[in-house]
Design an enzyme around this catalytic site. Structure first.
Site, PDB file in Angstrom:
ATOM      1  N   LYS A 179     -69.278 -20.786  -9.267  1.00 34.45           N
ATOM      2  CA  LYS A 179     -68.599 -19.546  -8.879  1.00 34.45           C
ATOM      3  C   LYS A 179     -68.280 -19.543  -7.390  1.00 34.45           C
ATOM      4  O   LYS A 179     -67.171 -19.169  -6.969  1.00 34.45           O
ATOM      5  CB  LYS A 179     -69.465 -18.339  -9.248  1.00 34.45           C
ATOM      6  CG  LYS A 179     -69.598 -18.095 -10.744  1.00 34.45           C
ATOM      7  CD  LYS A 179     -70.640 -17.031 -11.045  1.00 34.45           C
ATOM      8  CE  LYS A 179     -70.840 -16.884 -12.550  1.00 34.45           C
ATOM      9  NZ  LYS A 179     -71.919 -15.943 -12.901  1.00 34.45           N
TER      10      LYS A 179
ATOM     11  N   GLN B  13     -76.728 -12.678 -11.942  1.00 32.94           N
ATOM     12  CA  GLN B  13     -76.782 -13.836 -12.822  1.00 32.94           C
ATOM     13  C   GLN B  13     -77.868 -13.661 -13.875  1.00 32.94           C
ATOM     14  O   GLN B  13     -79.028 -13.405 -13.549  1.00 32.94           O
ATOM     15  CB  GLN B  13     -77.038 -15.114 -12.003  1.00 32.94           C
ATOM     16  CG  GLN B  13     -77.034 -16.384 -12.827  1.00 32.94           C
ATOM     17  CD  GLN B  13     -75.680 -16.652 -13.475  1.00 32.94           C
ATOM     18  OE1 GLN B  13     -74.644 -16.477 -12.847  1.00 32.94           O
ATOM     19  NE2 GLN B  13     -75.699 -17.086 -14.718  1.00 32.94           N
TER      20      GLN B  13
ATOM     21  N   ASP C  60     -68.481  -8.254 -14.098  1.00 30.29           N
ATOM     22  CA  ASP C  60     -68.931  -8.901 -15.333  1.00 30.29           C
ATOM     23  C   ASP C  60     -68.724  -8.004 -16.553  1.00 30.29           C
ATOM     24  O   ASP C  60     -68.855  -8.461 -17.685  1.00 30.29           O
ATOM     25  CB  ASP C  60     -70.414  -9.281 -15.232  1.00 30.29           C
ATOM     26  CG  ASP C  60     -70.620 -10.781 -15.118  1.00 30.29           C
ATOM     27  OD1 ASP C  60     -69.696 -11.526 -15.471  1.00 30.29           O
ATOM     28  OD2 ASP C  60     -71.708 -11.198 -14.683  1.00 30.29           O
TER      29      ASP C  60
END
Length: 243
Positions: free
Chosen positions: A114, A158, A181
């Site tokens: 990322k 994460q 997300d």
């Protein structure tokens, strides 16, 4: 079969039922199968042993391989161009913050990719690495800082998190407009409801749909099988395919 017929005839006689010769002959013809030689078979008859031919499909089925790397490169090139235009016009670029808890190797790989993608596109990236045994309060304080930072436009936590942490509570702390997300309950709920538009959609399912669209695959009216039902991929994937 002949033995059965004889027993049946004997039973008739034992019950003292009077039958004519014609009726007895008729009863015998019902209970006794005709001999094989009387059947209308060809002289050189060979039993058919080959399986019947398979039914042909009306339309030919084709397998199409979707090259994700090529499509990803096209998208990345366009993003680089857009970020460059934004920087030139307003003097700012998008900012992404990532919170990584622990030393899980696959999570570290995802985060590293990322950050690399951000660097290639000219996007600002910030990484907060926290120890495996950190408290929920510590993570929440980091998220609050990212929520208030005007140079950060997207925040990622994460997953998975260590078991001692409340995943839902932590994800809910990400500001809705920075939940890139798409894990916030409001984003997920709007995705599930017709006529509603979430601010963000989970990236992996959205990427799958984007691949199908760019490859020219018509999704409407098709049957789809989604293996797995996680909140990260399976659930939002099924919701996107129903839209």
């Amino acid at each position: 079969m002949l033995l059965v017929a004889r027993k049946a005839l004997a039973a008739v006689h034992s019950k003292a039922i009077r039958l004519t010769t014609r009726e007895v002959h008729y009863l015998s013809s019902i209970l006794v199968s005709p001999p094989l030689v009387s059947l209308d078979l060809p002289e050189n008859w060979i039993p058919y042993s080959d399986p019947p031919p398979l039914a042909a499909f009306e339309t030919e089925q084709k397998t199409v391989v979707i090259d994700g790397k090529v499509i990803a490169e096209e998208i990345r090139t366009k993003i680089i161009s857009e970020v460059g235009k934004m920087k030139k016009a307003v003097g700012k670029v998008p900012g992404l913050a990532v919170v990584l808890v622990g030393q899980q190797r696959d999570s570290q790989t995802y985060v590293r990719n990322k950050i690399k993608a951000c660097e290639e596109a000219g996007i600002k990236s910030v990484l907060a690495e926290l120890p495996e045994d950190c408290s929920e309060g510590h993570i929440i304080s980091v998220l609050k800082e990212f929520n208030e930072d005007t140079s950060i436009h997207g925040v990622l936590v994460q997953l998975p998190l260590p078991q001692h942490l409340d995943e839902s509570k932590i994800l809910n702390m990400v500001r809705l407009e920075k939940d890139v997300d798409g894990f916030h309950p409001l984003n997920m709920g709007n995705l599930a409801m017709r006529g509603r538009e979430p601010l963000f959609v989970s990236c992996t399912p959205k990427g799958c749909v984007e691949l199908l669209i760019r490859a020219g695959v018509e999704i409407a009216g098709k049957n789809a099988v989604v293996i797995g039902r996680s909140n990260i991929v399976g659930l939002p994937m099924s919701l996107l395919l129903q839209a």
